[in-house]
Design a protein around this motif. Structure first.
Motif, PDB file in Angstrom:
ATOM      1  N   TRP A  89       0.856  -1.207   0.000  1.00 14.42           N
ATOM      2  CA  TRP A  89       0.000   0.000   0.000  1.00 14.42           C
ATOM      3  C   TRP A  89       0.880   1.242   0.000  1.00 14.42           C
ATOM      4  O   TRP A  89       0.632   2.204  -0.744  1.00 14.42           O
ATOM      5  CB  TRP A  89      -0.909  -0.007   1.222  1.00 14.42           C
ATOM      6  CG  TRP A  89      -1.736   1.246   1.326  1.00 14.42           C
ATOM      7  CD1 TRP A  89      -2.918   1.521   0.698  1.00 14.42           C
ATOM      8  CD2 TRP A  89      -1.413   2.399   2.105  1.00 14.42           C
ATOM      9  NE1 TRP A  89      -3.369   2.778   1.019  1.00 14.42           N
ATOM     10  CE2 TRP A  89      -2.454   3.352   1.893  1.00 14.42           C
ATOM     11  CE3 TRP A  89      -0.361   2.739   2.954  1.00 14.42           C
ATOM     12  CZ2 TRP A  89      -2.460   4.604   2.497  1.00 14.42           C
ATOM     13  CZ3 TRP A  89      -0.367   3.973   3.560  1.00 14.42           C
ATOM     14  CH2 TRP A  89      -1.404   4.898   3.343  1.00 14.42           C
ATOM     15  N   ALA A  90       1.946   1.227   0.834  1.00 17.28           N
ATOM     16  CA  ALA A  90       2.851   2.384   0.888  1.00 17.28           C
ATOM     17  C   ALA A  90       3.574   2.567  -0.435  1.00 17.28           C
ATOM     18  O   ALA A  90       3.768   3.706  -0.905  1.00 17.28           O
ATOM     19  CB  ALA A  90       3.852   2.201   2.018  1.00 17.28           C
ATOM     20  N   LEU A  91       3.983   1.462  -1.090  1.00 18.51           N
ATOM     21  CA  LEU A  91       4.645   1.569  -2.388  1.00 18.51           C
ATOM     22  C   LEU A  91       3.703   2.152  -3.436  1.00 18.51           C
ATOM     23  O   LEU A  91       4.081   3.043  -4.230  1.00 18.51           O
ATOM     24  CB  LEU A  91       5.132   0.188  -2.848  1.00 18.51           C
ATOM     25  CG  LEU A  91       6.378  -0.392  -2.162  1.00 18.51           C
ATOM     26  CD1 LEU A  91       6.578  -1.842  -2.559  1.00 18.51           C
ATOM     27  CD2 LEU A  91       7.617   0.428  -2.521  1.00 18.51           C
ATOM     28  N   GLY A  92       2.472   1.658  -3.444  1.00 16.53           N
ATOM     29  CA  GLY A  92       1.502   2.172  -4.404  1.00 16.53           C
ATOM     30  C   GLY A  92       1.182   3.634  -4.182  1.00 16.53           C
ATOM     31  O   GLY A  92       1.106   4.425  -5.129  1.00 16.53           O
ATOM     32  N   ALA A  93       1.016   4.013  -2.915  1.00 17.54           N
ATOM     33  CA  ALA A  93       0.706   5.407  -2.594  1.00 17.54           C
ATOM     34  C   ALA A  93       1.849   6.328  -3.010  1.00 17.54           C
ATOM     35  O   ALA A  93       1.625   7.414  -3.565  1.00 17.54           O
ATOM     36  CB  ALA A  93       0.432   5.542  -1.101  1.00 17.54           C
ATOM     37  N   ALA A  94       3.095   5.888  -2.765  1.00 24.10           N
ATOM     38  CA  ALA A  94       4.245   6.711  -3.140  1.00 24.10           C
ATOM     39  C   ALA A  94       4.341   6.853  -4.645  1.00 24.10           C
ATOM     40  O   ALA A  94       4.705   7.928  -5.168  1.00 24.10           O
ATOM     41  CB  ALA A  94       5.519   6.103  -2.582  1.00 24.10           C
ATOM     42  N   ALA A  95       4.024   5.783  -5.388  1.00 24.17           N
ATOM     43  CA  ALA A  95       4.078   5.862  -6.846  1.00 24.17           C
ATOM     44  C   ALA A  95       2.989   6.781  -7.392  1.00 24.17           C
ATOM     45  O   ALA A  95       3.225   7.585  -8.307  1.00 24.17           O
ATOM     46  CB  ALA A  95       3.948   4.458  -7.443  1.00 24.17           C
ATOM     47  N   ILE A  96       1.778   6.686  -6.827  1.00 23.05           N
ATOM     48  CA  ILE A  96       0.670   7.524  -7.280  1.00 23.05           C
ATOM     49  C   ILE A  96       0.952   8.993  -6.999  1.00 23.05           C
ATOM     50  O   ILE A  96       0.657   9.875  -7.818  1.00 23.05           O
ATOM     51  CB  ILE A  96      -0.651   7.076  -6.611  1.00 23.05           C
ATOM     52  CG1 ILE A  96      -1.047   5.684  -7.130  1.00 23.05           C
ATOM     53  CG2 ILE A  96      -1.763   8.088  -6.866  1.00 23.05           C
ATOM     54  CD1 ILE A  96      -2.202   5.064  -6.390  1.00 23.05           C
ATOM     55  N   ASP A  97       1.553   9.277  -5.837  1.00 23.12           N
ATOM     56  CA  ASP A  97       1.837  10.670  -5.461  1.00 23.12           C
ATOM     57  C   ASP A  97       3.037  11.238  -6.207  1.00 23.12           C
ATOM     58  O   ASP A  97       3.380  12.413  -6.025  1.00 23.12           O
ATOM     59  CB  ASP A  97       2.105  10.763  -3.953  1.00 23.12           C
ATOM     60  CG  ASP A  97       0.849  10.458  -3.145  1.00 23.12           C
ATOM     61  OD1 ASP A  97      -0.250  10.487  -3.734  1.00 23.12           O
ATOM     62  OD2 ASP A  97       0.990  10.170  -1.932  1.00 23.12           O
ATOM     63  N   ASP A 151       9.583   6.927  -8.513  1.00 24.83           N
ATOM     64  CA  ASP A 151       9.649   6.707  -9.945  1.00 24.83           C
ATOM     65  C   ASP A 151       9.418   5.231 -10.278  1.00 24.83           C
ATOM     66  O   ASP A 151       9.548   4.342  -9.421  1.00 24.83           O
ATOM     67  CB  ASP A 151      11.004   7.146 -10.489  1.00 24.83           C
ATOM     68  CG  ASP A 151      11.198   8.656 -10.397  1.00 24.83           C
ATOM     69  OD1 ASP A 151      10.179   9.373 -10.355  1.00 24.83           O
ATOM     70  OD2 ASP A 151      12.377   9.077 -10.333  1.00 24.83           O
ATOM     71  N   LEU A 152       9.100   4.997 -11.549  1.00 20.11           N
ATOM     72  CA  LEU A 152       8.786   3.635 -11.981  1.00 20.11           C
ATOM     73  C   LEU A 152       9.956   2.681 -11.785  1.00 20.11           C
ATOM     74  O   LEU A 152       9.771   1.535 -11.372  1.00 20.11           O
ATOM     75  CB  LEU A 152       8.374   3.647 -13.463  1.00 20.11           C
ATOM     76  CG  LEU A 152       8.004   2.287 -14.077  1.00 20.11           C
ATOM     77  CD1 LEU A 152       6.832   1.673 -13.327  1.00 20.11           C
ATOM     78  CD2 LEU A 152       7.699   2.438 -15.572  1.00 20.11           C
ATOM     79  N   ASP A 153      11.161   3.160 -12.074  1.00 18.20           N
ATOM     80  CA  ASP A 153      12.308   2.261 -11.944  1.00 18.20           C
ATOM     81  C   ASP A 153      12.524   1.840 -10.496  1.00 18.20           C
ATOM     82  O   ASP A 153      12.814   0.681 -10.193  1.00 18.20           O
ATOM     83  CB  ASP A 153      13.564   2.903 -12.515  1.00 18.20           C
ATOM     84  CG  ASP A 153      13.859   4.265 -11.901  1.00 18.20           C
ATOM     85  OD1 ASP A 153      12.984   4.814 -11.211  1.00 18.20           O
ATOM     86  OD2 ASP A 153      14.982   4.777 -12.131  1.00 18.20           O
ATOM     87  N   ARG A 154      12.358   2.767  -9.561  1.00 23.80           N
ATOM     88  CA  ARG A 154      12.512   2.446  -8.149  1.00 23.80           C
ATOM     89  C   ARG A 154      11.349   1.584  -7.658  1.00 23.80           C
ATOM     90  O   ARG A 154      11.531   0.711  -6.809  1.00 23.80           O
ATOM     91  CB  ARG A 154      12.622   3.719  -7.332  1.00 23.80           C
ATOM     92  CG  ARG A 154      13.840   4.584  -7.694  1.00 23.80           C
ATOM     93  CD  ARG A 154      13.920   5.817  -6.824  1.00 23.80           C
ATOM     94  NE  ARG A 154      14.255   5.454  -5.464  1.00 23.80           N
ATOM     95  CZ  ARG A 154      13.926   6.193  -4.397  1.00 23.80           C
ATOM     96  NH1 ARG A 154      13.250   7.318  -4.559  1.00 23.80           N
ATOM     97  NH2 ARG A 154      14.284   5.796  -3.198  1.00 23.80           N
ATOM     98  N   LEU A 155      10.153   1.824  -8.204  1.00 17.08           N
ATOM     99  CA  LEU A 155       9.005   1.000  -7.831  1.00 17.08           C
ATOM    100  C   LEU A 155       9.246  -0.458  -8.220  1.00 17.08           C
ATOM    101  O   LEU A 155       8.927  -1.379  -7.456  1.00 17.08           O
ATOM    102  CB  LEU A 155       7.748   1.536  -8.519  1.00 17.08           C
ATOM    103  CG  LEU A 155       6.462   0.717  -8.299  1.00 17.08           C
ATOM    104  CD1 LEU A 155       6.079   0.707  -6.818  1.00 17.08           C
ATOM    105  CD2 LEU A 155       5.319   1.252  -9.157  1.00 17.08           C
ATOM    106  N   VAL A 156       9.791  -0.668  -9.421  1.00 15.09           N
ATOM    107  CA  VAL A 156      10.081  -2.031  -9.880  1.00 15.09           C
ATOM    108  C   VAL A 156      11.066  -2.715  -8.935  1.00 15.09           C
ATOM    109  O   VAL A 156      10.890  -3.875  -8.546  1.00 15.09           O
ATOM    110  CB  VAL A 156      10.642  -1.998 -11.316  1.00 15.09           C
ATOM    111  CG1 VAL A 156      11.194  -3.371 -11.702  1.00 15.09           C
ATOM    112  CG2 VAL A 156       9.567  -1.569 -12.294  1.00 15.09           C
ATOM    113  N   VAL A 157      12.120  -2.001  -8.525  1.00  9.77           N
ATOM    114  CA  VAL A 157      13.128  -2.565  -7.629  1.00  9.77           C
ATOM    115  C   VAL A 157      12.511  -2.915  -6.284  1.00  9.77           C
ATOM    116  O   VAL A 157      12.647  -4.040  -5.779  1.00  9.77           O
ATOM    117  CB  VAL A 157      14.304  -1.582  -7.453  1.00  9.77           C
ATOM    118  CG1 VAL A 157      15.270  -2.112  -6.387  1.00  9.77           C
ATOM    119  CG2 VAL A 157      15.031  -1.382  -8.754  1.00  9.77           C
ATOM    120  N   PHE A 158      11.822  -1.945  -5.660  1.00  8.63           N
ATOM    121  CA  PHE A 158      11.318  -2.153  -4.295  1.00  8.63           C
ATOM    122  C   PHE A 158      10.189  -3.184  -4.254  1.00  8.63           C
ATOM    123  O   PHE A 158      10.061  -3.917  -3.273  1.00  8.63           O
ATOM    124  CB  PHE A 158      10.868  -0.820  -3.704  1.00  8.63           C
ATOM    125  CG  PHE A 158      11.990   0.154  -3.502  1.00  8.63           C
ATOM    126  CD1 PHE A 158      13.232  -0.276  -3.082  1.00  8.63           C
ATOM    127  CD2 PHE A 158      11.811   1.515  -3.761  1.00  8.63           C
ATOM    128  CE1 PHE A 158      14.280   0.622  -2.901  1.00  8.63           C
ATOM    129  CE2 PHE A 158      12.849   2.415  -3.586  1.00  8.63           C
ATOM    130  CZ  PHE A 158      14.094   1.967  -3.157  1.00  8.63           C
TER     131      PHE A 158
END
Length: 604
Positions: free
Chosen positions: A270-278, A282-289
């Motif tokens: 949920w925190a990862l999704g919220a950070a990506a939406i806000d 970034d997409l590259d960091r989202l993929v890694v985490f």
């Protein structure tokens, strides 16, 4: 805390690896850590590739990075498996060496006959045959796989700190909780109970009934094939039931595990999704985490626990046996050490047994209770008595495989406990009921420590084995040039070994049912030759056959741990006591004068 940690089976297992092969163990750990880190590195490589595409950057470096990581993921696994298999084989060899030293090292044999050590001895002896668990080379590979996952989970958690501080801590805590909540399946403890080890021993015994040649004839003769298979199946099923009972997952802990893991992962994603939406991620960091958040799950309770149980059990058994066997097989220190006389051919030994008492460890009844017996130098004594009277035990005590609890055994006036043990054993030789059968040439069977060829040949002739085979013929059919012998022929080889020792200077000969596998006429003839070959030394014969016993100078009847009759054959027959009763009972079996070939039965 550290001391308690070192006593844990897992610790003992890992501590053995560098002892078995330091270099190979170091390579094994390095490959393990590299494999554990690569999934997290691959996640970073994927992120760099996505970032390059997203920002329109050059793809050469990200592709090289990702490709190299991918290739390493594929290549290091088979390399690590090969290293694991080799290291496992080295560990198995190290354990077998340690077990052999622990078994052979003590001067006595009490440790090998101690029922309290039997379970550990079975586990330690059979661990690499695949009956009580996978062989060690597989165990080490399985352990490597489990540890790689654990290391991968930790590496993923480290990378996840790049997102925020609480996410990796929450996931590590959640997945680690499975180890605590599922502790009832802590196999390293619960599967090492006395009941489970006993079931392993029974299952292994049933297996050996089915596959080993010793029992093959009677299994078939008495129609026990189905019974043997069923017994093995039942014992193995019982073993699996006990192992399952020790490792089953309880319903309530499983529910708690699912709840904790679901909540923790839900919060992180949920925190990862919220950070990506806000737009904070970034997409590259989202993929890694996202990848490493999933990778933390490798920390969870799993197969590693089972693997460590199977791998650690023989290690623990061997290391528990080493300190336990030494005192169990120890002998009494000499009060006033006396050097044993050097072996000299023809020098007989005088034996004086005074008020001897002995009981096997953990036994409730004594074997001897006040035994007195004198054996003059150069004489022959036959020992008879019912089963359990202590005949074989007397031979063990004279070989100093055990020490008496009270009283003494004097050899030429010196207490046997004061003599140098190795020196004494050069002056005594024996043929036991379970005599040694070496898969070696005749020469080495007759003289394992070496002897002049003339003495070996003479000993074979004296034992009636002069024409069995050449000295260099191997006595084992598992080799191309080997031959097989019958039970009686093997017994003649064992007799030749004792007679060769007499030619090398042994002054006391112990014969425990030395001709039990020979026919009656052959036995009488052989024993006459044995007495001739040992006329200059002291001979003690244990036998149930009175056709042999009667040839001795004196006969001793043992009963309830004491000598109840002693004298020559004629003297004991005149007394009409125990010996006369046993002799007459056996003589009744030979009522015919000749057999179907016209050979006389009169050997009494």
């Amino acid at each position: 805390m550290i001391s308690r940690l070192r006593r844990r089976p897992e610790w003992q297992f890992f501590a053995v690896l560098p002892k078995a092969d330091p270099l190979l163990a170091a390579v094994w750990w390095l490959l393990l850590l590299a494999r554990g880190a690569l999934p997290a590195v691959f996640a970073i490589a994927m992120g760099s590739m996505v970032g390059a595409v997203q920002h329109g950057s050059a793809l050469a470096a990200p592709l090289t990075f990702m490709g190299t990581t991918f290739i390493l993921l594929q290549v290091l696994t088979p390399v690590h498996q090969a290293v694991s298999a080799n290291l496992g084989s080295r560990v198995a060899a190290w354990l077998n060496d340690a077990l052999a030293e622990a078994c052979v090292g003590p001067p006595g044999i009490g440790h090998l006959e101690d029922p309290e050590l039997a379970e550990d001895l079975t586990v330690a002896r059979e661990f690499d045959r695949g009956q009580t668990g996978p062989p060690m080379y597989m165990n080490v590979d399985f352990a490597a796989g489990g540890l790689v996952e654990l290391a991968g989970g930790v590496a993923s958690a480290v990378v996840l700190f790049g997102f925020n501080w609480w996410a990796p801590l929450l996931l590590v805590g959640a997945w680690s909780a499975t180890h605590w909540l599922l502790r009832e399946s802590g196999v390293w403890r619960d599967r090492n109970t006395t009941e489970v080890r006993s079931a392993q021993r029974h299952a292994d015994y049933a297996y050996r009934l089915a596959v080993e040649p010793d029992a093959a004839k009677e299994v078939r003769l008495f129609g026990l094939a189905d019974w043997t298979v069923q017994r093995f199946t039942d014992r193995r099923r019982r073993l699996f039931e006990l192992q399952h009972a020790a490792t089953r997952l309880r319903e309530r802990p499983m529910i708690w595990c699912l709840l904790i893991v679901t909540v923790a992962n839900g919060l992180v994603f949920w925190a990862l999704g919220a950070a990506a939406i806000d737009g904070r991620l970034d997409l590259d960091r989202l993929v890694v985490f996202a990848q490493v958040a999933i990778g933390v799950s490798m920390i969870a309770f799993g197969g590693l626990n089972w693997v460590l149980d199977g791998a650690a059990a023989p290690v623990v058994a061997v290391q528990r046996l080493e300190p336990a066997m030494a005192p169990a097989g120890a002998l009494t220190p000499a009060r006033r050490p006396v050097a044993a006389a050097a072996p000299v051919r023809g020098r007989a030994v005088a034996i004086e047994i005074r008020d001897l008492s002995f009981r096997y460890p953990h036994a409730t009844q004594p074997v001897f209770d006040g035994l007195d017996l004198t054996v003059p130098a150069g004489s022959s004594l036959a020992v008879v008595g019912q089963n359990g009277a202590g005949k074989t035990t007397l031979a063990k005590l004279l070989c100093r495989l055990y020490d008496p609890d009270a009283g003494s055994i004097e050899v030429d006036g010196d207490d046997l406990r004061d003599l140098d043990t190795d020196g004494w054993r050069t002056r005594v030789t024996a043929v036991f009921q379970d005599f040694l059968r070496l898969e070696l040439p005749v020469r080495d069977n007759v003289a394992p420590a070496g002897a002049p060829e003339a003495d070996i040949l003479a000993a074979l002739v004296d034992a009636g084995a002069g024409d069995l085979a050449g000295l260099d013929t191997r006595l084992a059919t598992g080799y191309g040039d080997g031959i097989d012998l019958s039970g009686g022929q093997w017994q003649r080889i064992a007799l030749a070994r004792a007679l060769c020792a007499v030619r090398q200077g042994a002054g006391l000969v112990l014969l425990d049912e030395p001709t039990a596998q020979l026919d009656v006429r052959g036995e009488a003839a052989i024993f006459d030759r044995i007495l001739t070959a040992t006329r200059d030394v002291t001979t003690i014969l244990i036998s149930h056959r009175f056709s042999t016993v009667r040839h001795a100078d004196r006969i001793c009847v043992l009963e309830t741990g004491r000598v109840v009759e002693l004298g020559s054959h004629e003297e004991l027959m005149d007394v009409g006591g125990r010996y006369r009763t046993m002799f007459d009972l056996q003589a009744q079996r030979f009522t015919a004068e000749v057999d179907e070939q016209g050979m006389s039965y009169d050997t009494l």
